[in-house]
Each structure stands twice: as structure tokens, then as C-alpha cells.
Design an enzyme around this catalytic site. Structure first.
Site, PDB file in Angstrom:
ATOM      1  N   ASP A   1      -3.375   5.013  -2.649  1.00  0.00           N
ATOM      2  CA  ASP A   1      -3.955   5.030  -3.991  1.00  0.00           C
ATOM      3  C   ASP A   1      -4.866   3.830  -4.191  1.00  0.00           C
ATOM      4  O   ASP A   1      -4.704   2.805  -3.529  1.00  0.00           O
ATOM      5  CB  ASP A   1      -2.867   4.878  -5.073  1.00  0.00           C
ATOM      6  CG  ASP A   1      -1.813   5.940  -4.991  1.00  0.00           C
ATOM      7  OD1 ASP A   1      -2.106   7.018  -4.473  1.00  0.00           O
ATOM      8  OD2 ASP A   1      -0.696   5.652  -5.457  1.00  0.00           O
TER       9      ASP A   1
HETATM   10  N1  URA Z   1       2.931   6.564  -2.399  1.00  0.00           N
HETATM   11  C1  URA Z   1       2.257   6.264  -3.516  1.00  0.00           C
HETATM   12  O1  URA Z   1       2.734   6.472  -4.620  1.00  0.00           O
HETATM   13  N2  URA Z   1       1.033   5.726  -3.395  1.00  0.00           N
HETATM   14  C2  URA Z   1       0.463   5.453  -2.205  1.00  0.00           C
HETATM   15  O2  URA Z   1      -0.657   4.940  -2.161  1.00  0.00           O
HETATM   16  C3  URA Z   1       1.182   5.766  -1.056  1.00  0.00           C
HETATM   17  C4  URA Z   1       2.422   6.330  -1.174  1.00  0.00           C
END
Ligand code: URA
Length: 243
Positions: A110
Site C-alpha cells: 500500500d
Molecule cells: N497488507 C496490507 O494491509 N498492506 C500491505 O501493503 C501489505 C499487506
């Protein structure tokens, strides 16, 4: 050893159009083992060693495909080509944006997650890492808004947790608390916002998230946020090795 026409090879590596590459060669700017190649129609041997055998305008050639690298993804940049904002690809050399085959991240982090991100133009490697059959563990350091209540590890390990809007329970995951509000969480799947949603499912909220390991491959301490480097073959193998 495979070979490729010089103009095609360099054009696919982002050195310009085939015409532009033909001009570079005609100007005597492309050297293989110190010898000028002025005819861009010539075939050259393509292997990892080409990066130190060939120079273009006096600079060692970029590594040819297949290329695999690790990046310390900083906060605030996106992995998707479609999302708005600065992208992880913008942190790589400009020439690499026009490589063919194109570079893409192996899975995504993310915008608000930092840490170890793999990027490759090797479709086979990409599928091997993200395939659910490979069960490659990914470890995240989660900092939580509220203290854990002690029941989370068993819930995550059970392999029965159902995330909102999904029809299939999550595979078992390993929670290793480090303090009341921080823990390592190791998962083998890559569902959308998985770690954040797992903590939300147990009534908590992830305040910060960082991935430090994929398989047995760890984010090196000397790779600063935003930096990248090419994976050695031992590091590529570590992705699939048990820690
Ligand atoms: N899980 C999440 O919530 N975000 C990420 O970036 C990776 C795994």
C-alpha cells in the site's frame, strides 16, 4: 547463449528508438569488449555478463533482461501503474521506464506501507512468488493503535478467519508480538490490504506497517528508503528458502 540484434536489444532496454540506437552505434559510442560496434544490425551475445562487457557512451550497459531487484519502498509512493501519485517506478533510472519487457512489482505494498518490494521483468519469477501454491511467507512489522488482548495469535493461526466481503477463510498466519502494540505478522497470501484487514477483524487498527522479509530474503539494513539494488542469484533463491 542467446543473441540479439544490437539495435533491438538497446531499444528494448530504453536507450532510444532503433534509429537512435543505430546512430549511437554509427558514432562509435557502443563498445563490446572494448571494440566498437558500428553496425547496429550485428547480433551480440546476451547474458548477465553483457552489463560489464558493453559500454554505451562510455557507461557500462544496464543489466539486460531478466532483471530482478529489491527496493526499500518508502511511505507515500504507490506500486500500481494506474494509481495517481509518485510510483515506485519513478524511483528507478528513467531509462528503465521504457524497458520491454516492462518492470513490475511482485505483489504490491500500500501507499502507506514501507519495506521490502521485489520488482522484475521476469514473468516466471513473478508468478512463482505470488502463486498461492508457492506459500512464500511475507513478514510484516505492524504497529497497532490499541494494545492486543492476547487472543489474536490463536485467531490468526486457526486458518478460519474470514475477512469482510470474502468467501474463503484466510490461511493460517503467524503472529509474534513484540510489545502490547507491535508485532510481526507472517502471511503466505497476498489479499487486498490483508494485514490491515486482519487486525481490523480483531478490533484493532494498524497505525504503521513495514515488510521486512519475503521468504528468507530480508530487507538489508543498508538499503535506505527509496533505494534499490539488483538481486544476486543467492538472494533470488532465498525468496523460496525457508527461514
Ligand atoms: N497488507 C496490507 O494491509 N498492506 C500491505 O501493503 C501489505 C499487506
Amino acid at each position: 547463449m542467446t543473441t540479439a540484434r544490437l539495435d533491438r536489444l538497446l531499444a528494448n532496454m530504453g536507450y532510444g528508438s532503433r534509429r537512435e540506437v543505430q546512430k549511437l552505434a554509427a558514432q562509435g559510442l557502443v563498445l563490446l569488449d572494448g571494440v566498437r560496434i558500428t553496425d547496429a544490425a550485428k547480433h551480440v551475445p546476451v547474458g548477465p555478463d553483457l552489463a560489464w562487457r558493453m559500454t554505451v557512451a562510455g557507461i557500462p550497459l544496464d543489466p539486460p533482461a531478466p532483471l530482478a531487484l529489491m527496493m526499500h519502498k518508502p511511505l507515500g509512493v504507490v506500486c500500481s501503474h494506474k494509481e495517481d501519485g509518485e510510483r515506485v517506478y519513478d524511483l528507478l533510472p528513467v531509462r528503465w521506464r521504457t524497458r520491454d519487457p516492462a518492470l513490475s512489482s511482485i505483489g504490491r505494498l500500500d501507499k502507506d506501507t514501507s519495506g521490502l518490494l521485489l520488482i522484475t521483468d521476469d514473468g516466471r519469477l513473478l508468478h512463482r512468488v505470488i502463486s498461492p501454491k508457492s506459500h512464500v511467507p511475507k513478514r510484516y512489522l505492524a504497529t497497532l493503535e490499541r494494545p492486543m488482548d492476547g487472543g489474536e495469535a490463536a485467531i490468526f493461526a486457526a486458518g478460519e478467519l474470514m475477512l469482510e466481503g470474502e468467501g474463503k477463510p484466510l490461511a493460517p498466519a503467524l503472529l509474534e508480538p513484540l510489545s502490547a502494540t507491535s508485532a510481526y505478522l507472517t502471511i503466505t497470501e497476498g489479499r487486498y490490504h490483508q494485514v490491515r484487514r486482519m487486525f481490523a477483524a480483531v478490533g484493532n487498527h494498524v497505525a504503521a506497517l513495514h515488510r521486512d522479509r519475503i521468504g528468507a530474503l530480508e530487507l538489508p539494513g543498508d538499503l535506505a528508503p527509496g533505494e534499490h539494488r539488483i538481486l544476486t542469484s543467492a538472494e533470488s533463491e532465498a525468496i523460496f528458502a525457508a527461514k
